[in-house]
Design an enzyme around this catalytic site. Sequence first.
Site, PDB file in Angstrom:
ATOM      1  N   THR A 155       7.669   0.731  -0.655  1.00  0.00           N
ATOM      2  CA  THR A 155       6.603   1.423  -2.025  1.00  0.00           C
ATOM      3  C   THR A 155       5.486   1.701  -0.960  1.00  0.00           C
ATOM      4  O   THR A 155       4.439   0.579  -0.470  1.00  0.00           O
ATOM      5  CB  THR A 155       6.489   1.136  -3.239  1.00  0.00           C
ATOM      6  OG1 THR A 155       7.505   1.030  -4.133  1.00  0.00           O
ATOM      7  CG2 THR A 155       5.672   1.539  -4.018  1.00  0.00           C
ATOM      8  N   LYS A 185       6.339   0.093 -22.815  1.00  0.00           N
ATOM      9  CA  LYS A 185       7.424   1.033 -21.442  1.00  0.00           C
ATOM     10  C   LYS A 185       7.728  -0.616 -20.657  1.00  0.00           C
ATOM     11  O   LYS A 185       6.404  -1.592 -19.742  1.00  0.00           O
ATOM     12  CB  LYS A 185       6.641   2.195 -20.719  1.00  0.00           C
ATOM     13  CG  LYS A 185       5.239   1.636 -20.363  1.00  0.00           C
ATOM     14  CD  LYS A 185       4.645   3.045 -19.774  1.00  0.00           C
ATOM     15  CE  LYS A 185       3.501   3.111 -18.869  1.00  0.00           C
ATOM     16  NZ  LYS A 185       2.951   4.177 -18.222  1.00  0.00           N
ATOM     17  N   ARG A 221      14.388  -7.075  -5.712  1.00  0.00           N
ATOM     18  CA  ARG A 221      13.788  -8.390  -7.357  1.00  0.00           C
ATOM     19  C   ARG A 221      13.735  -9.004  -6.280  1.00  0.00           C
ATOM     20  O   ARG A 221      13.006  -9.772  -6.846  1.00  0.00           O
ATOM     21  CB  ARG A 221      14.803  -8.662  -7.401  1.00  0.00           C
ATOM     22  CG  ARG A 221      15.642  -6.839  -8.551  1.00  0.00           C
ATOM     23  CD  ARG A 221      14.728  -6.151  -9.599  1.00  0.00           C
ATOM     24  NE  ARG A 221      15.616  -5.183 -10.557  1.00  0.00           N
ATOM     25  CZ  ARG A 221      14.810  -4.941 -10.789  1.00  0.00           C
ATOM     26  NH1 ARG A 221      13.839  -4.966 -11.116  1.00  0.00           N
ATOM     27  NH2 ARG A 221      15.301  -3.993 -11.872  1.00  0.00           N
ATOM     28  N   ASP A 258       8.066  -3.982   3.706  1.00  0.00           N
ATOM     29  CA  ASP A 258       7.398  -3.539   2.036  1.00  0.00           C
ATOM     30  C   ASP A 258       8.389  -2.080   1.734  1.00  0.00           C
ATOM     31  O   ASP A 258       8.733  -1.027   3.142  1.00  0.00           O
ATOM     32  CB  ASP A 258       6.342  -3.502   1.864  1.00  0.00           C
ATOM     33  CG  ASP A 258       6.180  -2.434   0.304  1.00  0.00           C
ATOM     34  OD1 ASP A 258       6.741  -3.029  -0.281  1.00  0.00           O
ATOM     35  OD2 ASP A 258       5.509  -2.023  -0.293  1.00  0.00           O
ATOM     36  N   ASN A 289       0.158  -6.678  -2.675  1.00  0.00           N
ATOM     37  CA  ASN A 289       0.733  -7.898  -2.982  1.00  0.00           C
ATOM     38  C   ASN A 289       1.693  -7.411  -1.288  1.00  0.00           C
ATOM     39  O   ASN A 289       2.090  -9.042  -1.476  1.00  0.00           O
ATOM     40  CB  ASN A 289       2.307  -7.056  -3.499  1.00  0.00           C
ATOM     41  CG  ASN A 289       2.902  -5.998  -3.051  1.00  0.00           C
ATOM     42  OD1 ASN A 289       1.874  -5.274  -2.599  1.00  0.00           O
ATOM     43  ND2 ASN A 289       3.524  -5.237  -3.866  1.00  0.00           N
TER      44      ASN A 289
END
Length: 1508
Positions: A460, A674, A985, A458, A1015
Amino acid sequence: MDLHKAWAFLSGLVGSIGDALPPSPPRGWPDRARPEDLVAQPRRVVKVNASQNFAFRTNFVRSYRYTPATFLPLFLYESFHPLYKGANFYFLVIAILQTVSEISNTNGFPTMLGPILIILIVDGVMAVLEDVEKHEADRIANGSLTSVLQSDGTWGEPIPWMDVQVGDIIRVKNREISPADLLILAVAEPDPAHVSGLCYIETKSLDGETNLKMRQACKATLRGSLAEIRQLEATVELEHPNANMHSMDAVLNIAGGPSKFEKGDKPVAYDSVMLRGVTLRNTEWLAGLVLNTGSDTKIIMSSTERTFKQSRMEKMVNKQLIWIVALLIFVCTIAALGNVIANLREVEDHWYLYPDEVFFANSTRPIFPTLGEGEGVGTDELRDQGVNFVIMFFYYFLLFANFIPISLYVSMAIMKSGQAYFMQQDLQMYHAETDSPCQVKNMKLNEQLGQVSHIFSDKTGTLTCNVMDFRKCIIGGVQYGRGTTAIGEASASVTGKVIPDEDLEANEVGEDVGIPHVAFWDPKIWRALRGDSKGGAKHAERIENFFRVLSLCHTVTPEKDDAGGITYSASSPDDEALVYGAKYFGFYFCQRTDGAALIKVGDRLGERFAAEYIRKGGLGRKYRNSPGNVLPKEDLTHDESYELLEILEFNSTRKRMSVIVKHKESGKIWLFSKGADSVMKERLKCFETRDAQDMQEYYTTDRQLQELAEEGLRTLLVGGKSMTEAEYKAWDAKFLSASANLDQIKLRKEGHPNEIDRLMDEIEHGLELFGATAIEDRLQDEVPETIAILMKAGIKIWVLTGDKEETAINIGRACRLIKKEMELIVINEKRIEETDGSFADILTEQADDIQARLDKWHQQHDRLMRSPRHAGAFASQSKEPDEEDGEGFSHMSQARVRSRFSRNTSGELVDEEGISLRSTPEDRPSTGSRMRAASRRALQSIAATRPTFALVVDGMSLSRGLQSEEDKDKLLRLSLLCDSVVACRVSPKQKQQIVKMVQDGDSDVQSLAIGDGANDVAMIKGAHVGVGISGQEGMQAVNNSDYAIAQFKFLRRLLMVQGRYNYRRMAKAVLYIFYKNLLFTMTNFWMAFWNLMSGQKYLIEASVQLYNVFFTGVPVLLFGIWDRDVKDTSAISIPALYTPCIHNEHFNTFLFWRWIFEAILQSLIISYLPLGLLHSGDADADGNITTLWEYGAAIITLVVWTANVKIFMHQNSWTWWQFALWWLTLSTWWITGFAFEELSRQANNITQWTGDDQNFVGVFTQLMENRNFWLIFILVSVFVWGRDFIWKSYARMFRPSVYMVVQELDNNLGDPEETDEHYDNIHQKLSRKHRAARWQREKQKSMALLEGRRSRGATPTSSGRNSPSAGDHLRSVSLDSRGRFFTEDGIPFVRSRSFGSDAFSRSESAGSPPRAFSCRQLQRINSMRSVDSSGFAASYDEESVVAERSRIMRFRKSAQRAVDKTIVTPMKRLSEVVTGRSSDSLGSDQRGSAPKEFGSPFGAEERKSSRE
């Protein structure tokens, strides 16, 4: 366990006993519930303040596995289960068979029970210790106290949690934990006059997050008192218990009660639910209705068992065990057959073994009849021998039972436990800031860490810190914020972009602004806020609205600190950074009460900081229009209060968040939103009105977003719109109706189109674009260095991120995943749309192109390895001249001349080998050494030219590639050819699919997934090894991982040091365990040939049972825990040392059976040498000669010695106490021998139980006094270890392997100044070796993929183009196995001496290319060939070929002039200087005319090599 707990537990499993209520949920839920039960009970129904219609499970929970009553039967069942503990089951069968007297070799005593008991005791103690902790935790949980609301509206006496029932209304106090899943009915209000129903919870026990989350009491009940709530008549319909901790579908149906409660169905929001295990914070108390209890609560249902994983080594051991059993059966069959044959053929010679008077009970024939001369064997005799064969087979099966090492699994478990302990104690993997050591959660995979071939990471929170800083923003098409990021700097270094000094200095200034999560610097925004910019007051209003959105559109919770200030607690670090950013610009979010939000506007902290910095003469003085000394006044600060009408939450599908607020003073209603630009774009007003100015502003913003993405910044679009009261109410009525509709709730939960999502989408259209935010998530420390070293080790790294393509690419560059020399391959929707042909065609063409180029490089590399005389040629081809530019050759030649000569520290001119040009021939190294040096440089040169590729693929393309098996194979083939892969993405589900695709598509892949958030859980569970990072997104990744670390940089040590050590240790230890067992057991087999295959034992049973436990057990355990072949620093300095582990070179089938056959051969030597020498000994004073038991004692002594010496020779690192334990282990046999000899002198239970009564009297003493035995001892040592010792000595002295050289460097035996050079040379050598081996394997895999595709009936699809692909051009000239070049039509090419080493010539003929063309020229000519309808080239276009030939001839002339100018002339002058023909000094800048011919030592040969 007392009766009360037992009753609670049983009733929780089967429902209330003694009543007729049906259970809820239905029996067998969730996996085995009957369909008719689900139809009868589709939902869970809970009554409020009334008797229940169903029998719910109790709130008693248990996480422990055993009770005092169930421990023994359950533990024994698990310990001897054939599928899970096959070895234990095997030895249990052996122990049972030992009790059968007809086949027993232990007089019917189950001696194998002794080792089994030891193993069971060790396993049992470990199981009990683990279970005791769970018992204690359960005792505390079930015994905690809470209060239930009584009928008079007061709280009753505290009761234990285990007595809480569904339907109770209970109280949870501040900092207490919820005992069940609750529906919040009311909370303690700070101000009773303003009822809000708000409370705060901490979900640390669920997901590890320490940030507070806001919850609100059910809107239908929050205004009622406790007495009124107790009178409420209602039911709650909700979904049956499940493990989804992020949703709760429920509806509150109010049927009666106090008038203030509105009747009807009221939807229950998830924010009104408090799950078991959650802690109440900043609230005095809350009252909650119990919905789920005990094993029905979400935290218990989600606490599933960890995914079962096995290491590659353990799988291979289980496979080899099958073959070992087959070998055992084969040996037993041979021995039994030998016994039958001996009985039939050796009777006359050994008549004393077969007395005629021994008969069967019901037969008149002897068991072993004597065969007379000329008599045959009758039917009865054959039948008797058939029975004897069966008996002897099982007898030998027991005798050779130790073929299977009984201590294997226990030894592996002990070694892995020790490894895990020291891994967790490794201070170099300890993160002091968070007090986080390395955690080993699945020690079974310790050795798997040393074999990782692919890392799926991953981004982040894994590669980055997940600590966001507000860096830049775009408002009204104007970008604000100076400076750049580390990712931006890395990208600039690749692209050659120069970063202004102002931006570099702005980076430092931004760090000192004094507000958390803000690193912003740009004084011009303050002028714009005052209306002094180009846009005037309108632009200033736009800026204010922009930051107003940031201060209101979020889920951040404000908390008061001890100093009276306010800090923010957020589940999303992005929200936290944006709220702090709004505060920096004067929009201070203060509190959230009564469904309202309060912000203070006007106190611009950032402007004050900028003014102060400018006043001190900092960076801001360069801005002429800076705000100067103007500071905001405190009395300008004012409050703005907004009513929160609706929150449209963020999720991974919506990718946006919106709030609908109402300004309390003006009554104006706003929708602020947002989200990601990909979903916000279609909701903007400008795309509906097509206003030219608005469209221009959007496109300007979009272009700036791309620039920010290239810096690695996380961007969001910000927008909003105003609404009328009527417009909002009309929408709100439909939205509330849809939100209360159970069918729509179910559709939304299942991901189907639904009215709730449609209405949210409807209201979020027509937004005005306010601007965009740019947040920096910085790379963690040492991430680039870690990735670079892991890639050098041969590990392929995939980064899977949800960021945009540009951001993903630049992050890849910043962390050195995408290097400057790599060719970037991008597969995205844009390329697919712009390319003719299908998605599969693109993948195939790209993969063919890469494979052709890699094939060509490997062919050149292999040719160089086979023929060192080509070294000079290859060294000169490290860079190919550009055919389009005649000066390309000139530039290359100048660089080559400059690089070949330099000055040493003494100022002498030396060549690239460091040899002075003034030296005499005698001083120069030999031609052989110079050739080897040239070959080494050539290898390094060609290694640097290896083409490398990085693949970037987006989520949409991945969706295409994962749909069909054919596309999946092609995508897999392309990705495996690339050195690194970046997927952007991608969704969490796609992460898991990618890992599964690679693992299933290539059996050699050993994957590791690393992440830090919820996630990433699916990816972590799906990989062979899962690593969690304890970061900012909670502990879900850590809780579901096999190993946990605090920083990505620790992965380098986890794999290359700890993982490699563990793999090598376990590999040698497992091989040794099998070796020593075969060494011991096979001696019985060889001895059987000397006793007519009768199976006569010659070893005392004590030696058999204690061999694995005492005589050889301890050294291998120490080896498996502590041994190190090289220092940890060397393991990291030479990444290629890890590469053999990836390819399983230390534990494979060949090595396994090599150790097995070595054990068999050595057992043969040990068995027969004593037989040949001991019998020649003289009798002692009492007339005793060597006996059978003395033979046995001699053999077991030699076996123990040999086995211990084996581990001694393989041990790499020693300490004094290890050495002492080794000697102690070796001496245990001598101690046992003398002790057992004394025990045998008189009858006792021990010798009777083992069947060795009085057999060993005086045996060991006599053996130790026998000089022949010590001669045998020496001879066996020489024969067994002589070859190994001589070879190891020779190899270490004259042909050292890599680890030997590294060991010498580790022990300072080499030149310390040359250590780094040694490391680099070793790394290069290993890299070349394993690169070639890996390429061969990848070629085989590629062919296997193609064969698999053909077997599924897949056919190549046409791309629809009218010319061959790039891969076809590259394949137009290919090499055969002998290095000869052929065209695609099979015509051979030969080297042309007139034009370099890459030139070829072929016979001139019509339609054929001209002579002496390079590979690149042939590609150009091939592209001129016409193409027939089948897609194959038919003939050359004659005019194009003639034109191409003319162009090449012009290039040749230009190249020849360049050679004369750049090589011949400088070399002449150099020769002149060396031979003294010129008066110019070596350091002179004067340039004389060049002589007409070369002088010594350069002449025709130098001229020839220069031109070549």
